[in-house]
Scaffold this motif. Structure first.
Motif, PDB file in Angstrom:
ATOM      1  N   ASP A  29      -7.154  -4.657   9.878  1.00  0.00           N
ATOM      2  CA  ASP A  29      -6.828  -3.498   9.038  1.00  0.00           C
ATOM      3  C   ASP A  29      -5.344  -3.175   9.078  1.00  0.00           C
ATOM      4  O   ASP A  29      -4.808  -2.544   8.150  1.00  0.00           O
ATOM      5  N   LEU A  30      -4.675  -3.580  10.140  1.00  0.00           N
ATOM      6  CA  LEU A  30      -3.251  -3.268  10.269  1.00  0.00           C
ATOM      7  C   LEU A  30      -2.391  -4.095   9.324  1.00  0.00           C
ATOM      8  O   LEU A  30      -1.205  -3.832   9.172  1.00  0.00           O
ATOM      9  N   ASP A  31      -2.991  -5.092   8.688  1.00  0.00           N
ATOM     10  CA  ASP A  31      -2.227  -5.988   7.816  1.00  0.00           C
ATOM     11  C   ASP A  31      -1.901  -5.364   6.459  1.00  0.00           C
ATOM     12  O   ASP A  31      -1.171  -5.956   5.669  1.00  0.00           O
ATOM     13  N   ASN A  32      -2.455  -4.172   6.167  1.00  0.00           N
ATOM     14  CA  ASN A  32      -2.209  -3.529   4.879  1.00  0.00           C
ATOM     15  C   ASN A  32      -0.824  -2.878   4.890  1.00  0.00           C
ATOM     16  O   ASN A  32      -0.650  -1.744   5.311  1.00  0.00           O
ATOM     17  N   ALA A  33       0.162  -3.625   4.440  1.00  0.00           N
ATOM     18  CA  ALA A  33       1.543  -3.146   4.489  1.00  0.00           C
ATOM     19  C   ALA A  33       1.849  -2.111   3.420  1.00  0.00           C
ATOM     20  O   ALA A  33       2.902  -1.475   3.456  1.00  0.00           O
ATOM     21  N   SER A  34       0.945  -1.928   2.451  1.00  0.00           N
ATOM     22  CA  SER A  34       1.223  -0.981   1.370  1.00  0.00           C
ATOM     23  C   SER A  34       1.125   0.470   1.827  1.00  0.00           C
ATOM     24  O   SER A  34       1.664   1.364   1.180  1.00  0.00           O
ATOM     25  N   GLU A  71      -3.961  12.116   3.706  1.00  0.00           N
ATOM     26  CA  GLU A  71      -3.337  11.689   2.463  1.00  0.00           C
ATOM     27  C   GLU A  71      -2.387  10.536   2.758  1.00  0.00           C
ATOM     28  O   GLU A  71      -1.475  10.668   3.589  1.00  0.00           O
ATOM     29  N   GLN A  72      -2.615   9.422   2.089  1.00  0.00           N
ATOM     30  CA  GLN A  72      -1.818   8.220   2.321  1.00  0.00           C
ATOM     31  C   GLN A  72      -0.557   8.217   1.462  1.00  0.00           C
ATOM     32  O   GLN A  72      -0.611   8.509   0.269  1.00  0.00           O
ATOM     33  N   GLN A  73       0.557   7.901   2.092  1.00  0.00           N
ATOM     34  CA  GLN A  73       1.776   7.604   1.340  1.00  0.00           C
ATOM     35  C   GLN A  73       1.785   6.101   1.085  1.00  0.00           C
ATOM     36  O   GLN A  73       1.832   5.310   2.024  1.00  0.00           O
ATOM     37  N   ILE A  74       1.685   5.739  -0.187  1.00  0.00           N
ATOM     38  CA  ILE A  74       1.601   4.328  -0.568  1.00  0.00           C
ATOM     39  C   ILE A  74       2.979   3.838  -0.990  1.00  0.00           C
ATOM     40  O   ILE A  74       3.736   4.552  -1.658  1.00  0.00           O
ATOM     41  N   GLN A  75       3.284   2.614  -0.612  1.00  0.00           N
ATOM     42  CA  GLN A  75       4.575   2.027  -0.964  1.00  0.00           C
ATOM     43  C   GLN A  75       4.768   2.008  -2.483  1.00  0.00           C
ATOM     44  O   GLN A  75       3.864   1.643  -3.227  1.00  0.00           O
ATOM     45  N   GLN A  94      -6.611  -2.012  -7.539  1.00  0.00           N
ATOM     46  CA  GLN A  94      -6.328  -3.168  -6.686  1.00  0.00           C
ATOM     47  C   GLN A  94      -7.126  -3.093  -5.387  1.00  0.00           C
ATOM     48  O   GLN A  94      -7.672  -4.091  -4.907  1.00  0.00           O
ATOM     49  N   MET A  95      -7.213  -1.860  -4.811  1.00  0.00           N
ATOM     50  CA  MET A  95      -7.992  -1.687  -3.587  1.00  0.00           C
ATOM     51  C   MET A  95      -9.469  -2.008  -3.835  1.00  0.00           C
ATOM     52  O   MET A  95     -10.135  -2.617  -3.006  1.00  0.00           O
ATOM     53  N   ALA A  96      -9.960  -1.566  -5.005  1.00  0.00           N
ATOM     54  CA  ALA A  96     -11.361  -1.833  -5.339  1.00  0.00           C
ATOM     55  C   ALA A  96     -11.592  -3.323  -5.526  1.00  0.00           C
ATOM     56  O   ALA A  96     -12.613  -3.873  -5.095  1.00  0.00           O
TER      57      ALA A  96
END
Length: 324
Positions: A136-141, A168-172, A245-247
């Protein structure tokens, strides 16, 4: 001879009276001091009885609690300080506790470790720590986890907790923060330290976690978060594409992301239909529907009420006042 003795006695009395007259102010001062001492002793006894026979030092004495581990709790905290810290946790309208200090601290540490790809910390606070968690840590976004809130209740085992986490996620490359929910199971080890455990460790725990996710308060949090995400998706093209994209990465379709299959549209079949904050007639009125008003159905509360969304208001309406 008798006359001389009487005269001497008279002289003694006169001398005594004269001495008393000369020293009267000193005599009165001495009596006043004695009276003050008597009153002070009596008052001290009353105070001692009122406090159950304890002195002031015994009444205000504080006992330090156990030193905490790396999960972020304070060291050397006293009973009084712990009580003050505990007061920062607030009860929601039902049985869930919002932002319990100890639980919030370990959850924040957990997501900070995810954010920093800190496997050393994760291995300390997660048991068991699995290869899936490592992947799960590989999600760099995902840049950061923000505005974390916890809603918890006691779990099926001693000193265990089931926790609904909002963040709340801050997405790249995105400006907006994307709302998310997670469900965690926490346990306490023999030394009194919280850690994140496996929610499927046995059948009892698994059933308790499933029941928790279906509780009315948790369902309300889920629906409110879904609505926030839906509104953000509809207003922000970047968020919509990222969710798609996540879906896709999880094997879902674009339709799964854009529309919830459980959502449908209904209409008010009469005027003055109250939208309630909870699925009962005693809860707060958030808004009012007129006949023909269209609402989005978010879910069935299962007790004659439907969870709906109308013009930005998320609440509950009695089933009898809505028609397809």
């Amino acid at each position: 001879m008798v006359r001389n003795k009487t005269e001497k006695e008279v002289d003694k009395v006169d001398n005594f009276r004269e001495w008393v007259s000369d020293n009267l102010r000193y005599i009165l001062l001495g009596l006043a001091i004695v009276l003050v001492l008597v009153v002070a002793i009596f008052a001290a006894r009353l105070i001692k009885n009122a406090t159950g026979g304890r002195s002031n030092n015994e009444v205000t004495q504080e006992t330090p609690v156990q030193e905490t581990s790396e999960n972020g709790a304070k060291k050397g905290e006293t009973d009084t300080e712990a009580s003050q810290t505990e007061s920062t946790a607030t009860k929601s309208q039902g049985n869930l506790t919002k932002n319990d200090p100890a639980i919030l601290a370990i959850v924040q540490k957990y997501y900070k470790a995810h954010q920093d790809h800190d496997t050393v910390t994760l291995q300390k606070i997660v048991n068991p720590y699995t290869e899936e968690m490592e992947n799960d840590l590989d999600n760099a976004s995902i840049v950061s986890y923000n505005n974390i809130e916890t809603y918890s209740e006691a779990g099926p085992k001693d000193r265990s907790y089931i926790v609904c986490v909002y963040y709340e996620q801050q997405i790249q490359d995105l400006d907006a923060l994307v709302p998310q929910l997670a469900l965690l199971y926490l346990r306490t080890d023999d030394e009194g330290f919280l850690y994140i455990a496996d929610p499927n460790e046995d059948e009892t725990t698994k059933q308790a976690v499933e029941a928790f996710s279906e509780e009315e308060e948790v369902v309300k949090i889920i629906n409110e978060t879904k609505e926030k995400t839906r509104q953000l998706r509809d207003s922000d093209e970047g968020v919509r594409k990222w969710l798609q994209q996540m879906a896709a990465d999880e094997g879902q379709t674009e339709t799964d992301v854009q529309t919830d299959p459980n959502e449908s549209v209904m209409h008010a079949n009469t005027d003055d239909v109250n939208i309630r904050s909870e699925s009962n007639t005693d809860s707060e009125i958030l808004g009012v529907l007129s006949q023909g008003d269209e609402v989005t159905v978010l879910g069935d509360a299962g007790n004659g009420w439907i969870n709906i969304e109308f013009q930005g208001i998320t609440g509950y309406v009695a089933n009898e006042f809505l028609s397809e």
